[in-house]
Design a protein around this motif. Structure first.
Motif, PDB file in Angstrom:
ATOM      1  N   GLY A 139       8.050  63.188   1.809  1.00  0.00           N
ATOM      2  CA  GLY A 139       9.024  62.389   1.383  1.00  0.00           C
ATOM      3  C   GLY A 139       8.781  60.801   2.229  1.00  0.00           C
ATOM      4  O   GLY A 139       7.559  60.371   2.478  1.00  0.00           O
ATOM      5  N   ASP A 140       9.923  60.101   2.041  1.00  0.00           N
ATOM      6  CA  ASP A 140       9.337  58.166   2.675  1.00  0.00           C
ATOM      7  C   ASP A 140       9.711  58.394   4.298  1.00  0.00           C
ATOM      8  O   ASP A 140      10.756  58.954   4.809  1.00  0.00           O
ATOM      9  N   ARG A 187       3.642  61.885   2.101  1.00  0.00           N
ATOM     10  CA  ARG A 187       4.141  61.255   1.165  1.00  0.00           C
ATOM     11  C   ARG A 187       3.654  61.966   0.113  1.00  0.00           C
ATOM     12  O   ARG A 187       4.762  61.808  -0.645  1.00  0.00           O
ATOM     13  N   CYS A 188       2.947  63.319  -0.257  1.00  0.00           N
ATOM     14  CA  CYS A 188       3.323  63.903  -1.890  1.00  0.00           C
ATOM     15  C   CYS A 188       2.746  65.228  -1.220  1.00  0.00           C
ATOM     16  O   CYS A 188       1.770  65.379  -0.340  1.00  0.00           O
ATOM     17  N   ASN A 201      14.893  65.960   0.332  1.00  0.00           N
ATOM     18  CA  ASN A 201      13.282  65.443   0.059  1.00  0.00           C
ATOM     19  C   ASN A 201      12.568  67.297   0.456  1.00  0.00           C
ATOM     20  O   ASN A 201      13.818  68.235   0.412  1.00  0.00           O
ATOM     21  N   ILE A 233       8.779  51.864  10.655  1.00  0.00           N
ATOM     22  CA  ILE A 233       8.689  53.156  10.872  1.00  0.00           C
ATOM     23  C   ILE A 233       8.593  53.284  12.750  1.00  0.00           C
ATOM     24  O   ILE A 233       9.786  53.730  13.124  1.00  0.00           O
ATOM     25  N   GLU A 249      10.176  55.936   7.113  1.00  0.00           N
ATOM     26  CA  GLU A 249      10.728  55.753   7.487  1.00  0.00           C
ATOM     27  C   GLU A 249      12.639  56.087   7.577  1.00  0.00           C
ATOM     28  O   GLU A 249      12.982  56.270   8.351  1.00  0.00           O
ATOM     29  N   ARG A 250      12.781  56.612   6.037  1.00  0.00           N
ATOM     30  CA  ARG A 250      13.985  57.435   6.329  1.00  0.00           C
ATOM     31  C   ARG A 250      14.248  58.859   6.847  1.00  0.00           C
ATOM     32  O   ARG A 250      15.001  59.103   7.393  1.00  0.00           O
ATOM     33  N   LEU A 281      -0.069  52.453   6.482  1.00  0.00           N
ATOM     34  CA  LEU A 281       1.669  53.041   5.709  1.00  0.00           C
ATOM     35  C   LEU A 281       1.565  52.002   5.539  1.00  0.00           C
ATOM     36  O   LEU A 281       2.067  50.791   6.607  1.00  0.00           O
ATOM     37  N   ASP A 282       2.662  51.464   4.480  1.00  0.00           N
ATOM     38  CA  ASP A 282       2.813  50.176   4.213  1.00  0.00           C
ATOM     39  C   ASP A 282       4.512  49.956   4.824  1.00  0.00           C
ATOM     40  O   ASP A 282       5.354  50.947   4.970  1.00  0.00           O
ATOM     41  N   HIS A 283       4.534  49.288   5.772  1.00  0.00           N
ATOM     42  CA  HIS A 283       5.629  49.010   6.369  1.00  0.00           C
ATOM     43  C   HIS A 283       6.064  49.652   7.360  1.00  0.00           C
ATOM     44  O   HIS A 283       7.110  50.153   8.292  1.00  0.00           O
ATOM     45  N   HIS A 284       4.767  49.950   8.264  1.00  0.00           N
ATOM     46  CA  HIS A 284       4.564  50.818   9.168  1.00  0.00           C
ATOM     47  C   HIS A 284       5.407  50.272  10.412  1.00  0.00           C
ATOM     48  O   HIS A 284       5.561  51.057  11.096  1.00  0.00           O
TER      49      HIS A 284
END
Length: 221
Positions: free
Chosen positions: A103-104, A77-78, A198, A130, A106-107, A124-127
């Protein structure tokens, strides 16, 4: 994916075990390495929340890649998460088998439609999204294995219509297989989506120097 190779699995397992921190018992990372190498994975992608286990998982996949001649893409993520991983295991930073992308997940996961081995951190949120993106982005004729570590902290992936096994290894290891036949149903689902910029981290394998740059892609017209 190629037929199962017990030799590859064993060598990657032992290599990862030796790289460990002197743990008395094998952890989830050794099993992930064995599964990846045993299936002769060539393009391995890991999406992580930057948890304490992240560097161990990356190291395990690097060990598998060294055995199979494959490549590892690590989505974090960072930049802080990337630096933390490298501080724990210096060999990761200088290994030619690994590349870090920021980056994100999922994208970005959709950019790696040829991935045959995907590892997702269930913290991860919303894994689940993904996993759905992996299924939707697979190329026709390609199969894949999706592993979810920290699975006891995440929800079920059964909504995706794929058979999933939950193993009591570590904090839970979820194993999902996408057969080649299943990819034809979802080919092109994400073909019209645009891509944002990204950050990519590249490490010179000779000097060890770190290069950070931004890649931009335009939406298809």
């Amino acid at each position: 994916m190629a037929q199962w190779s017990a030799e590859n699995a064993t060598k990657a397992y032992l290599r990862t075990l030796k790289m460990g921190k002197g743990a008395k018992e094998p952890d989830v990372s050794e099993f992930i390495s064995a599964i990846a190498a045993g299936n002769n994975a060539q393009l391995m992608v890991v999406a992580s929340a930057g948890t304490a286990a992240t560097s161990d998982i990356i190291q395990a996949l690097v060990a598998a890649a060294q055995q199979t001649g494959g490549h590892v893409i690590c989505i974090l993520r960072c930049l802080k998460d990337v630096q933390a991983c490298k501080q724990v295991h210096c060999l990761i930073a200088n290994d030619r088998h690994v590349e870090f992308v920021i980056g994100d997940a999922e994208r970005l996961i959709k950019d790696y439609g040829k991935a045959d081995f995907v590892v997702v951190d269930c913290k991860l949120d919303h894994h689940e999204r993904i996993v759905g993106a992996v299924k939707g982005g697979k190329n026709l004729g390609g199969s894949a294995i999706i592993l979810g570590y920290n699975a006891f902290h995440g929800g079920s992936w059964e909504w995706s219509g794929l058979k999933t096994q939950l193993l009591p290894i570590g904090d839970g290891l979820s194993v999902t297989r996408i057969p080649a036949a299943a990819t034809s149903e979802v080919k092109g689902c994400y073909g019209s989506l645009g891509r944002k910029s990204n950050w990519v981290v590249k490490v010179d394998k000779f000097t060890g120097e770190e290069h950070v740059f931004r890649v931009r892609s335009h939406a298809a017209r």
